[in-house]
Design an enzyme around this catalytic site. Sequence first.
Site, PDB file in Angstrom:
ATOM      1  CG  HIS A 181      -1.106  -8.818   0.339  1.00 44.95           C
ATOM      2  ND1 HIS A 181      -0.693  -7.513   0.198  1.00 44.95           N
ATOM      3  CD2 HIS A 181      -2.461  -8.762   0.317  1.00 44.95           C
ATOM      4  CE1 HIS A 181      -1.742  -6.711   0.086  1.00 44.95           C
ATOM      5  NE2 HIS A 181      -2.821  -7.449   0.141  1.00 44.95           N
ATOM      6  CB  SER A 185     -14.232  -4.869   1.288  1.00 40.42           C
ATOM      7  OG  SER A 185     -13.135  -4.229   0.689  1.00 40.42           O
ATOM      8  N   PRO A 186     -15.822  -5.021   4.685  1.00 39.16           N
ATOM      9  CG  PRO A 186     -15.787  -4.414   6.948  1.00 39.16           C
ATOM     10  CD  PRO A 186     -14.932  -4.434   5.716  1.00 39.16           C
ATOM     11  CG  LEU A 187     -18.996  -1.223   6.094  1.00 36.37           C
ATOM     12  CD1 LEU A 187     -18.664   0.170   6.596  1.00 36.37           C
ATOM     13  CD2 LEU A 187     -20.358  -1.657   6.620  1.00 36.37           C
ATOM     14  NE  ARG A 202     -13.297  -3.590  -3.356  1.00 34.52           N
ATOM     15  CZ  ARG A 202     -13.340  -4.910  -3.245  1.00 34.52           C
ATOM     16  NH1 ARG A 202     -14.522  -5.507  -3.186  1.00 34.52           N
ATOM     17  NH2 ARG A 202     -12.248  -5.640  -3.179  1.00 34.52           N
ATOM     18  N   GLY A 203     -18.057   0.328   0.648  1.00 31.12           N
ATOM     19  CA  GLY A 203     -18.819   1.543   0.891  1.00 31.12           C
ATOM     20  C   GLY A 203     -20.255   1.501   0.427  1.00 31.12           C
ATOM     21  CG  PHE A 204     -22.999  -0.225  -3.185  1.00 26.24           C
ATOM     22  CD1 PHE A 204     -24.188   0.447  -2.953  1.00 26.24           C
ATOM     23  CD2 PHE A 204     -22.698  -0.567  -4.495  1.00 26.24           C
ATOM     24  CE1 PHE A 204     -25.065   0.762  -3.993  1.00 26.24           C
ATOM     25  CE2 PHE A 204     -23.562  -0.257  -5.548  1.00 26.24           C
ATOM     26  CZ  PHE A 204     -24.742   0.409  -5.289  1.00 26.24           C
ATOM     27  CE1 TYR A 212      -3.028  -3.018   0.460  1.00 26.07           C
ATOM     28  CE2 TYR A 212      -3.253  -2.501   2.792  1.00 26.07           C
ATOM     29  CZ  TYR A 212      -3.558  -3.301   1.713  1.00 26.07           C
ATOM     30  OH  TYR A 212      -4.392  -4.374   1.886  1.00 26.07           O
TER      31      TYR A 212
END
Length: 319
Positions: free
Chosen positions: A125, A204-206, A208-210, A50
């Site tokens: 990774h 990304s438990p959300l 990716r924001g959606f 990153y």
Amino acid sequence: MPQRKLGNEGLEVSAIGLGTMTMPDNQASIDTIRGALDYGLTMFDTADLYGTGSGTEAYSQKRFGDNEKLLGKALKGRRDEAIIATKFGVTHTQGYKGDPSYIKKSVDASLYSLGIDYIDLYYQHRYDPNTAIEETVGTLSDLVKQGKIRYIGLSEAPADIIRRAHAVHPITAVETEFSLWSREVEDEVLPLLKELGIGLVPYSPLGRGFLTGQIKKFEDLPENDYRRQYSRFQGENFNQNLEIVSLIEKMAMQKGCMTAQLALAWVLAQGDQIVPIPGTKRLERVIENLGAIQVTLSNEDLAEIERISPKGIASGSRF
């Protein structure tokens, strides 16, 4: 702050962590990380891959390792309060790497970038198909004995690799995508983790924001936002997914919580050794996410969530 155990080797972390991948290198990011620590969040996730910034900038070769430096700078003077997780094994030019020589160079580079003496949780990774997982984990086990790392993790690893790795040295956690919209882990990986006593760290438990309910149209995404490249955010997929989110929003309103909190509460309810790491740049979002810990889901609630957002419901692939 409720704590959760990852693995059977003694690692305890806050029930929700923080993914730092898209954080820019500025004072606001440092304030968010330190503020999260003030609120009792202890689990911080980064990787040598990153950089700093959002979208493709986070993977720019010139920025390799910068995210670790940002996290190390933010946690300077408070290292003992934090659990630091980072990763090795994805290169810009040589694909996935897991050979002993590469690992030894990578861990020293990450220790330098983070400005610390040891890494709490060190993930591969991605699995290197050219190096036996037994050789990779054997090298990581040596690093544990040397005190450079405390616990070993894998990221996006299939079940057979996890089992083979765990036979060499206890695996503490597996990091992979897991949310109401990405439930592939339920087929083989999650049952195996529960069998072996390995923790799950969902990124990304959300969605990716959606799944926050904050994205109402494609144009809400900035022009350089990496999510514009994902099929779930495009065309008819977007419209169909938005309809599902509206149902989750409605249920959240009935529960008296935010949409993101309901989505995170569902992830937390899937097992005692599950610690999601939603990523955000803003402290107010960190605080909102931590509120998910207070959301209690009954069996009836879980059944309703399953009805309105069953496995495989999302339109478009997760990558």
